[in-house]
Design an enzyme around this catalytic site. Structure first.
Site, PDB file in Angstrom:
ATOM      1  N   HIS A 274       0.830  -1.204   0.000  1.00  0.00           N
ATOM      2  CA  HIS A 274       0.000   0.000   0.000  1.00  0.00           C
ATOM      3  C   HIS A 274       0.869   1.261   0.000  1.00  0.00           C
ATOM      4  CE1 HIS A 274      -3.589   2.422   1.342  1.00  0.00           C
ATOM      5  NE2 HIS A 274      -2.632   3.171   1.873  1.00  0.00           N
ATOM      6  N   GLU A 275       1.797   1.331   0.944  1.00  0.00           N
ATOM      7  CA  GLU A 275       2.626   2.534   1.053  1.00  0.00           C
ATOM      8  C   GLU A 275       3.571   2.682  -0.138  1.00  0.00           C
ATOM      9  OE1 GLU A 275       1.752   4.661   3.071  1.00  0.00           O
ATOM     10  OE2 GLU A 275       0.554   3.463   4.465  1.00  0.00           O
ATOM     11  N   HIS A 278       1.893   4.952  -2.611  1.00  0.00           N
ATOM     12  CA  HIS A 278       2.059   6.372  -2.286  1.00  0.00           C
ATOM     13  C   HIS A 278       3.457   6.857  -2.688  1.00  0.00           C
ATOM     14  CE1 HIS A 278      -1.663   7.100  -0.181  1.00  0.00           C
ATOM     15  NE2 HIS A 278      -1.448   6.146   0.705  1.00  0.00           N
ATOM     16  N   GLU A 304      -4.614   8.089  -2.702  1.00  0.00           N
ATOM     17  CA  GLU A 304      -5.152   6.805  -2.242  1.00  0.00           C
ATOM     18  C   GLU A 304      -5.454   5.877  -3.412  1.00  0.00           C
ATOM     19  OE1 GLU A 304      -5.088   5.655   0.726  1.00  0.00           O
ATOM     20  OE2 GLU A 304      -4.326   7.562   1.488  1.00  0.00           O
TER      21      GLU A 304
END
Length: 509
Positions: A274-275, A278, A304
């Site tokens: 997930h990160e 970003h 997101e």
């Protein structure tokens, strides 16, 4: 003889670049200080860190809103109207920084400084409160933050609902009415699926999900996962914290922070994935935007959409299970040596209500966002204050997820966000919906995502994102980016259809 228009414009541009660099320098220092505070700084450092951040924030605000900067942006805007500036990047920078200035000018510098000190203090209190399950110590900060944000919203636009002002700040063009329509559509898809899975769905038997994988092993695994997701070690670093997050400092410098639970390795795995989304977004911005106001992501929803694309659309796809299993087996063969790709796929996509948002499955995740959205609206409307939050939280978790909340650490204290922002949470669900619309657009452009994921080389997908989303930085707002990338305005139907198709197939509904 006076200056020629070209000479005058060149002088303005030089002064503008100097202003941008001074602003960027303070932003960089604030990010470094905040990242340190959330990862390695000792508990007693909060007061000094808050003072330093407050001073830097005040300097940034004064630079942006001072008379000299206002006159400079005024002259540049006039030059744009006169047709003396045609460079597309410079035009985007002027437009973006002028908007930043307009919105910052209404906040007095001393209030901007005080806000930074308040959020630094509240974050430190939250970290301790979560660890000790102590809502009462954190409660006063909620009321102070909300009242401050309501006052600041009135400065920005006194004609609008304060909560709408902040929803728009995080995602331009969005307000409560738009989110209500979005959440109504998502709810109509998600709730029946959750009920059907509860009544008829068969959950996989995967005891290895809670097998012990040591902290040391997970740290090494994390670095290999970052590489698998396309991050270059020279551009990134990894830290450890209570609440996973990432931060882009500059072109060529992004940081990822994860947490490690030795009996839940997939928590770390999907936090890293997930990160990485970003971080990849921040690193993918056009290098020409370095140290300008265009550097960084354009909105929280678009940000997101990148992290959820990595985590779910790629990371939880059936096609990606081979490459992912390869990394898991390399670091924990005693746990994953006999696990098949199908077994990993089913386990990574278990859909069942749970208490913790960051651990929630892809299907029930938007329900976690809806309950936070409901509470934020009540706080801003005056229907509730901080003392009401634990009871409201527990009631809504029961209503949305059918669960009882055992304590505040697993309930209203679980997220750091309310120590620093309100209006951010809805973008998590919106980002998931954006990313569902990317996939058919990729397919239209010749990128078969299943083939890319199965190969373990994400380059073609990442290049599509770089071309259509990342490179633009803050130069385009979310609506323009989505329509440009997908060939049509945002439509949540893509997201709802994706969830219905995926989970109906998984659970044979």
């Amino acid at each position: 003889m006076g200056e020629s228009p070209t000479m005058a414009t060149n002088d303005l541009t030089t002064r503008f670049r100097e202003l941008e660099h001074k602003l960027w320098t303070r932003e960089y220092l604030m990010k470094i200080t905040s990242f340190d505070g959330a990862t390695v700084a000792p508990e007693n450092s909060a007061a000094s860190r808050g003072e330093a951040l407050g001073t830097l924030s005040g300097e940034h605000h004064e630079l942006l809103t001072g008379t000299e900067a206002q006159e400079l942006l005024g002259e540049l805007t006039a030059a744009v109207k006169a047709g003396d500036i045609s460079d597309p990047q410079l035009l985007a920078e002027i437009r973006t920084l002028a908007r930043d200035q307009r919105e910052a000018c209404v906040i007095p510098t001393e209030e901007a400084e005080e806000w930074t000190r308040l959020t630094c203090e509240s974050q430190a209190v939250w970290h301790k409160a979560k660890t000790t399950n102590d809502w009462v110590s954190f409660e006063p900060y909620i009321d102070r933050l909300v009242e401050t944000l309501k006052r600041h919203a009135s400065y920005i636009d006194s004609t609008r609902d304060p909560y709408d002002v902040w929803l728009d700040q995080y995602e331009r063009g969005m307000n409560a009415a738009a989110y209500d329509r979005f959440f109504d559509q998502v709810r109509e898809t998600v709730v029946p699926l959750v009920h059907a899975i509860s009544e008829r769905g068969e959950q996989p038997d995967a005891p290895w999900l809670t097998a012990h994988v040591s902290d040391a092993v997970q740290r090494e695994l994390s670095y290999d996962l970052m590489k698998l997701m396309g991050l270059a070690p020279a551009d990134t670093t990894l830290a450890f914290t209570e609440h996973p997050f990432s931060e882009g400092f500059s072109v060529g410098d992004a940081r990822v922070a994860t947490h490690i639970y030795e009996d839940n390795v997939l928590s770390n795995v999907y936090s890293i994935i997930h990160e990485s989304g970003h971080a990849s977004y921040e690193l993918g911005v056009n290098p020409a935007y370095a140290r300008t106001c265009l550097e960084g992501g354009t909105s929280m929803g678009i940000h997101e959409s990148q992290s959820r694309f990595f985590e779910n659309t790629v990371g939880r796809s059936r096609a990606f299970m081979g490459p992912l299993l390869g990394v898991l087996r390399a670091h924990a063969p005693e746990v994953y040596g006999d696990v098949t790709e199908d077994e990993l796929y089913r386990a990574a996509n278990i859909a069942t209500p749970s208490l913790i948002r960051t651990e929630a499955d892809e299907l029930t995740y938007p329900l976690h966002i809806m309950l936070r959205y409901d509470i934020e609206r009540m706080l801003f409307s005056g229907e509730a204050t901080a003392k009401d939050v634990p009871a409201l939280w527990n009631k809504l978790v029961k209503q949305y997820l059918g669960l009882d909340v055992p304590n505040d650490a697993q309930g209203c204290l679980q997220d750091i966000h309310w120590s620093e922002s309100f209006g951010y949470f809805p973008t998590y669900a919106l980002g998931s919906a954006y990313d569902a619309q990317y996939v058919p657009a990729m397919q239209r452009d010749g990128v078969n995502l299943d083939d890319v994921c199965a190969s373990g080389d994400l380059t073609r997908a990442l290049e599509w994102l770089r071309t259509n989303i990342w490179q633009w930085g803050r130069g385009k707002d979310a609506a323009e980016l989505v329509e440009g990338a997908c060939g049509a305005p945002f439509d949540a139907t893509f997201y709802c259809d994706y969830l219905a198709r995926k989970f109906s197939e998984l659970y044979k509904l």
